[in-house]
Scaffold this motif. Structure first.
Motif, PDB file in Angstrom:
ATOM      1  N   ARG A 176       0.816  -1.218   0.000  1.00 58.31           N
ATOM      2  CA  ARG A 176       0.000   0.000   0.000  1.00 58.31           C
ATOM      3  C   ARG A 176       0.851   1.270   0.000  1.00 58.31           C
ATOM      4  N   HIS A 177       2.147   1.138  -0.189  1.00 56.48           N
ATOM      5  CA  HIS A 177       3.044   2.303  -0.112  1.00 56.48           C
ATOM      6  C   HIS A 177       2.613   3.368  -1.123  1.00 56.48           C
ATOM      7  N   PRO A 178       2.528   4.640  -0.703  1.00 52.09           N
ATOM      8  CA  PRO A 178       2.066   5.691  -1.623  1.00 52.09           C
ATOM      9  C   PRO A 178       2.931   5.842  -2.873  1.00 52.09           C
ATOM     10  N   ASN A 179       4.224   5.516  -2.780  1.00 52.19           N
ATOM     11  CA  ASN A 179       5.130   5.688  -3.919  1.00 52.19           C
ATOM     12  C   ASN A 179       5.304   4.412  -4.741  1.00 52.19           C
ATOM     13  N   ARG A 180       4.529   3.381  -4.416  1.00 54.13           N
ATOM     14  CA  ARG A 180       4.655   2.123  -5.159  1.00 54.13           C
ATOM     15  C   ARG A 180       4.220   2.349  -6.607  1.00 54.13           C
ATOM     16  N   PRO A 181       4.961   1.812  -7.590  1.00 48.32           N
ATOM     17  CA  PRO A 181       4.595   2.024  -8.999  1.00 48.32           C
ATOM     18  C   PRO A 181       3.199   1.499  -9.296  1.00 48.32           C
ATOM     19  N   THR A 182       2.458   2.274 -10.088  1.00 48.23           N
ATOM     20  CA  THR A 182       1.091   1.903 -10.442  1.00 48.23           C
ATOM     21  C   THR A 182       1.094   0.985 -11.665  1.00 48.23           C
ATOM     22  N   VAL A 183      -0.097   0.553 -12.044  1.00 50.50           N
ATOM     23  CA  VAL A 183      -0.241  -0.343 -13.195  1.00 50.50           C
ATOM     24  C   VAL A 183       0.261   0.327 -14.468  1.00 50.50           C
ATOM     25  N   LEU A 184      -0.096   1.585 -14.701  1.00 47.92           N
ATOM     26  CA  LEU A 184       0.354   2.277 -15.911  1.00 47.92           C
ATOM     27  C   LEU A 184       1.861   2.489 -15.909  1.00 47.92           C
ATOM     28  N   ASP A 185       2.465   2.661 -14.713  1.00 48.73           N
ATOM     29  CA  ASP A 185       3.930   2.741 -14.646  1.00 48.73           C
ATOM     30  C   ASP A 185       4.549   1.458 -15.187  1.00 48.73           C
ATOM     31  N   HIS A 186       4.034   0.318 -14.752  1.00 43.99           N
ATOM     32  CA  HIS A 186       4.571  -0.961 -15.211  1.00 43.99           C
ATOM     33  C   HIS A 186       4.305  -1.158 -16.707  1.00 43.99           C
ATOM     34  N   ILE A 187       3.112  -0.804 -17.160  1.00 46.01           N
ATOM     35  CA  ILE A 187       2.776  -0.995 -18.577  1.00 46.01           C
ATOM     36  C   ILE A 187       3.704  -0.168 -19.469  1.00 46.01           C
ATOM     37  N   LEU A 188       3.917   1.081 -19.109  1.00 48.18           N
ATOM     38  CA  LEU A 188       4.792   1.936 -19.920  1.00 48.18           C
ATOM     39  C   LEU A 188       6.238   1.469 -19.875  1.00 48.18           C
ATOM     40  N   ASN A 189       6.634   0.777 -18.794  1.00 45.69           N
ATOM     41  CA  ASN A 189       8.009   0.285 -18.683  1.00 45.69           C
ATOM     42  C   ASN A 189       8.243  -0.993 -19.487  1.00 45.69           C
ATOM     43  N   ILE A 190       7.186  -1.795 -19.688  1.00 48.60           N
ATOM     44  CA  ILE A 190       7.410  -3.102 -20.326  1.00 48.60           C
ATOM     45  C   ILE A 190       6.965  -3.135 -21.783  1.00 48.60           C
ATOM     46  N   THR A 191       6.186  -2.150 -22.258  1.00 50.66           N
ATOM     47  CA  THR A 191       5.664  -2.197 -23.626  1.00 50.66           C
ATOM     48  C   THR A 191       6.537  -1.380 -24.578  1.00 50.66           C
ATOM     49  N   ASP A 192       6.615  -1.865 -25.828  1.00 52.08           N
ATOM     50  CA  ASP A 192       7.281  -1.101 -26.878  1.00 52.08           C
ATOM     51  C   ASP A 192       6.327  -0.059 -27.467  1.00 52.08           C
ATOM     52  N   ARG A 193       5.032  -0.387 -27.436  1.00 51.48           N
ATOM     53  CA  ARG A 193       4.024   0.527 -27.971  1.00 51.48           C
ATOM     54  C   ARG A 193       2.737   0.299 -27.175  1.00 51.48           C
ATOM     55  N   TRP A 194       2.061   1.365 -26.824  1.00 54.53           N
ATOM     56  CA  TRP A 194       0.881   1.253 -25.952  1.00 54.53           C
ATOM     57  C   TRP A 194      -0.142   2.307 -26.326  1.00 54.53           C
ATOM     58  N   VAL A 195      -1.396   1.894 -26.428  1.00 50.69           N
ATOM     59  CA  VAL A 195      -2.493   2.820 -26.664  1.00 50.69           C
ATOM     60  C   VAL A 195      -3.613   2.471 -25.684  1.00 50.69           C
ATOM     61  N   ILE A 224      -3.495  -9.718 -20.426  1.00 54.09           N
ATOM     62  CA  ILE A 224      -2.700  -9.549 -19.208  1.00 54.09           C
ATOM     63  C   ILE A 224      -3.480  -8.609 -18.294  1.00 54.09           C
ATOM     64  N   THR A 225      -3.756  -9.068 -17.070  1.00 57.85           N
ATOM     65  CA  THR A 225      -4.466  -8.223 -16.109  1.00 57.85           C
ATOM     66  C   THR A 225      -3.540  -7.911 -14.939  1.00 57.85           C
ATOM     67  N   PHE A 226      -3.617  -6.682 -14.464  1.00 58.62           N
ATOM     68  CA  PHE A 226      -2.821  -6.218 -13.326  1.00 58.62           C
ATOM     69  C   PHE A 226      -3.783  -5.887 -12.188  1.00 58.62           C
ATOM     70  N   ILE A 227      -3.574  -6.522 -11.041  1.00 59.32           N
ATOM     71  CA  ILE A 227      -4.493  -6.388  -9.906  1.00 59.32           C
ATOM     72  C   ILE A 227      -3.849  -5.517  -8.832  1.00 59.32           C
ATOM     73  N   ASP A 228      -4.541  -4.448  -8.470  1.00 61.95           N
ATOM     74  CA  ASP A 228      -4.068  -3.573  -7.389  1.00 61.95           C
ATOM     75  C   ASP A 228      -5.249  -2.744  -6.897  1.00 61.95           C
ATOM     76  N   THR A 229      -6.088  -3.348  -6.065  1.00 67.75           N
ATOM     77  CA  THR A 229      -7.298  -2.676  -5.591  1.00 67.75           C
ATOM     78  C   THR A 229      -7.646  -3.141  -4.184  1.00 67.75           C
ATOM     79  N   ALA A 289     -10.981   4.113 -12.629  1.00 66.20           N
ATOM     80  CA  ALA A 289     -10.346   3.172 -11.696  1.00 66.20           C
ATOM     81  C   ALA A 289      -9.791   1.947 -12.412  1.00 66.20           C
ATOM     82  N   ILE A 290     -10.257   1.665 -13.624  1.00 68.58           N
ATOM     83  CA  ILE A 290      -9.737   0.554 -14.430  1.00 68.58           C
ATOM     84  C   ILE A 290      -9.241   1.119 -15.757  1.00 68.58           C
ATOM     85  N   VAL A 291      -8.024   0.753 -16.115  1.00 68.69           N
ATOM     86  CA  VAL A 291      -7.455   1.174 -17.397  1.00 68.69           C
ATOM     87  C   VAL A 291      -7.370  -0.034 -18.312  1.00 68.69           C
TER      88      VAL A 291
END
Length: 737
Positions: A172-191, A262-267, A204-206
């Motif tokens: 629950r750390h406030p500075n923990r990377p979010t789902v979009l942080d991980h997606i932008l770090n692992i994808t070559d192209r994202w829309v 691929i689903t990312f769970i953080d809720t 709340a869901i991307v």
């Protein structure tokens, strides 16, 4: 600003020319309404002989031209959703103009968790010495290296022995990377794609499409905010039904086009407000659960933070489930569980341990298929490195899943969740499964168990040869330890642990004082307040049952010990006062009792001597200001024989009563009474039947044979009582009490 606009549009000129020369203004209004729309023309027309005036537009006739003066408001330019300079030749990177997720203007402030405070002290020392080296120009490299070594050692030690509640705090750390942080770090192209096509885009869901190493995936995840403003906008990653329907739309899209999911769970869970319930929150989650088991593409779920209940499962029914090292997956949050079970959310650490919420526990139980490592300090210590570990886990899982055809993929997903439920393929399922459910606290401890334990302790205390018997001491010591353990749990549950620790600390700091000296007014007031609060919480019905049982047991044992000590003290005093002659007489009484217990009879001389000695012992007790208040029951052979006769007689009497009842027809009356009670227990007929049954039973009891049996039983009881009293009297007067 006002700008003059000259309209050269032929249609408008023709309209003005056609209807400005005396034609009816109603026809002109009709044509304008058809050209501009209903709202533009309605109620705005004011006529004159030569031209048409609009209330907010100035118009003057000049041939077939219409000159209009209008006001144009300057709008605010922004880059979402569409910028002015889109690069049509872009082949890589994220289409940022399709997402409101932008880099933060300011770097997030560091947040230190409670258990990390020892590390902060070392870090502060390192910074201070480094600053001193810069200011003075001196070489402190050895000291800095030593402190850095200690820091790394402490960090390693701390993060390799984390408790469940500490891992949850990291998740629950406030500075923990979010789902979009991980997606932008692992994808070559994202829309990013938006909307559930039913009227709303839940932030709340991307959802969107991303490319990893040349393969396209549909990605869905819960999105938390990186600061308070974003968290409010994202609703703290708690989706509404619109969010789950948006996720379902993208899953169907992926299934149609053959894209892996691929689903990312953080809720913390689905949003549980009234509006969400009205819109069908439960139905949306249930529909997603059912739909995910029928998707014909590989599904990989990754728990990046916390996964709360059905809100997480709604996008988590996957072929492979991975969890970050410091993530958590639970059916109810530890705080909610503690509030339900221990009546206080402060018992959350205990609840977190019992719920088995960590990645390690889920992997051990084969719920999670793998644990993705995090750097020391948590994912927020190195977000990019953590994202690359996620990417590695995804590519490895996809290599395995892509080798399966559609049927194998669906079967694999089904077997995963059947195995979690305890079912194995090919093994017949029992028609009625038996489960070893733990009994509740209230049912495992009842009054009968307590009475039995107390009676056992009473016998051990009073039958011990010595007051300080070793076995008794061990049993009492164990009882005290159990009580201390229950007290500690109760203090934690009541949220009073901090107050107790604070009071102990103040007592330790206080100057030495004699044992009998009272506490200072401040400490006494604080202690009284804690005791009062504890008693108030303890008095709640149904709460802290085990603690109440142990408190009652220990207080009863203390009372038994006090009685035993008083009895021993009184025995010593009496033995000191009893002369030798009286002791000899009691010995004679004891021998006479032993003869009687073996069935022997006493001759007349011995019987007279026994009676005489008994009277002398009684007289001595009276002169010594002692009084016999009662006698105990003596278990001997004669008593056992008499008891057999009593049991036999009692059985015969029961048979006689049963025969009398059947003979007089009372059985039918009793059945009739039962039927009437089932209808109305307070009716007049029920009262009448009761009176009749009582009278018939009394009549049956007057039978001559039955009265004889009862009289025989009374005689046996009297003889049994006399033997016990006579036999025990000599023992009680045997120089001991």
């Amino acid at each position: 600003m006002f700008v003059g606009l000259t309209l050269e549009m032929t249609t408008l000129s023709l309209l003005v020319g056609k209807y400005g020369r005396g034609r009816r203004n109603e026809n002109f209004a009709f044509e304008l309404r058809k050209y501009f729309g209903q709202e533009f023309v309605a109620n705005e027309l004011v006529t004159s002989s030569n031209c048409v005036w609009l209330r907010y537009l100035g118009c003057s006739r000049n041939g077939n031209r219409l000159r209009i003066a209008a006001a144009i408001r300057k709008g605010k330019k922004h880059d979402y959703p569409w910028p002015d300079n889109i690069d049509p030749h872009s082949t890589a990177g994220a289409l940022t103009y399709l997402s409101s997720f932008k880099p933060l203007a300011e770097k997030p402030k560091p947040v230190t968790l409670d258990f990390e405070k020892p590390l902060v002290d070392l870090e502060t020392k390192i910074i201070e010495i480094s600053q001193m080296a810069d200011d003075t120009g001196l070489d402190f490299s050895n000291q800095i290296n030593a402190l850095e070594g200690k820091y790394q050692q402490a960090l390693t030690e701390l993060y390799t022995h984390l408790t469940p509640i500490q891992r949850l705090n990291i998740a629950r750390h406030p500075n923990r990377p979010t789902v979009l942080d991980h997606i932008l770090n692992i994808t070559d192209r994202w829309v990013e794609l938006h909307g559930d096509r039913a009227g709303y885009d839940d932030p709340a869901i991307v959802t969107g499409i991303g490319r990893i190493d040349g393969r396209s995936y549909v990605m869905i995840g819960h999105q938390k905010g990186r600061n308070t403003k974003e968290n409010i906008a994202r609703n703290f990653a708690m989706p509404t039904p619109h969010g789950y329907r948006k996720a379902l739309r993208m899953m169907k899209y992926a299934d149609h086009h053959g894209f892996p999911i691929i689903t990312f769970i953080d809720t913390p869970g689905a949003f549980a407000d009234l509006r969400s319930e009205e819109l069908g929150q439960g139905e949306a989650i249930a529909y997603n659960l059912r739909a995910m088991f029928g998707l014909k593409v590989p599904i990989i779920s990754i728990v990046t933070g916390e996964g709360g209940s059905g809100g997480a499962l709604a996008i988590g029914c996957a072929n492979k489930l991975f969890m970050l090292e410091n993530s958590a997956f639970y059916v109810a949050s530890p705080e909610a569980c503690a509030a339900i079970l221990w009546k206080s959310s402060k018992a959350a650490p205990k609840a977190a341990e019992k719920l088995k919420i960590t990645a390690q526990e889920h992997y051990k139980r084969k719920i999670a298929d793998g644990i993705i490592p995090e750097p020391l300090g948590g994912a927020h210590a190195d977000p990019k490195w953590t994202s690359q570990q996620i990417k590695h886990a995804i590519t490895q899982a996809m290599e395995e899943l892509t080798r399966m055809d559609t049927e194998e993929l669906l079967h694999h997903r089904m077997l995963k969740y059947r195995s979690i439920g305890g079912f194995q393929e090919g093994i017949e399922v029992e028609a009625q499964r038996k489960r070893n459910m733990k009994l509740s606290e209230a049912s495992t401890w009842n009054a009968l168990d307590l009475e039995s334990d107390i009676e056992t302790l009473r016998k051990r205390i009073f039958e011990a040869k010595e007051p300080s018997d070793l076995n008794n001491d061990q049993a009492i010591e164990k009882l005290k330890k159990d009580l201390d353990h229950e007290m500690t749990k109760a203090f934690i549950s009541m949220g009073m642990q901090d107050n107790i620790v604070s009071l102990k600390l103040e007592l330790s700091r206080a100057p030495d004082r004699p044992p009998n000296q009272p506490l200072s007014p401040g400490l006494k007031e604080k202690a009284d307040k804690i005791i009062q609060e504890f008693k108030q919480n303890l008095s709640k019905p149904g709460a802290y049952i085990r603690l109440k049982q142990k408190l009652l047991k220990l207080s009863t044992v203390d009372r038994f010990i006090e009685q035993r000590e008083n009895a021993e003290k009184l025995k010593r005093e009496i033995n000191q006062k009893v002369p030798t002659s009286i002791k000899e007489k009691t010995e004679l009484l004891k021998k006479a009792q032993e003869k009687l217990s073996t069935g022997q009879t006493l001759d007349n001389d011995m019987a007279e001597e026994v009676q005489k000695n008994k009277e002398e012992v009684m007289e001595f007790l009276k002169t010594s200001n002692l009084k016999i208040v009662g006698t105990a029951k003596k278990k001997d052979g004669i008593a056992a024989a008499n008891m057999e006769k009593i049991v036999k007689l009692n059985k015969e009497i029961s048979e006689e009563i049963k025969g009398a009842v059947n003979g007089t027809g009372i059985g039918k009356k009793i059945e009739e009474l039962k039927a009437e009670v089932a209808i109305d227990s307070s009716s007049e007929k029920v009262k009448q039947l009761k009176a009749e049954i009582k009278e018939q039973i009394r009549a049956a009891m007057n039978a001559k044979k039955l009265q004889e049996k009862v009289e025989n039983l009374r005689t046996e009881l009297r003889s049994h009582k006399e033997v016990d009293i006579d036999g025990k009297t000599s023992v009680n007067h045997n120089g001991r009490v």
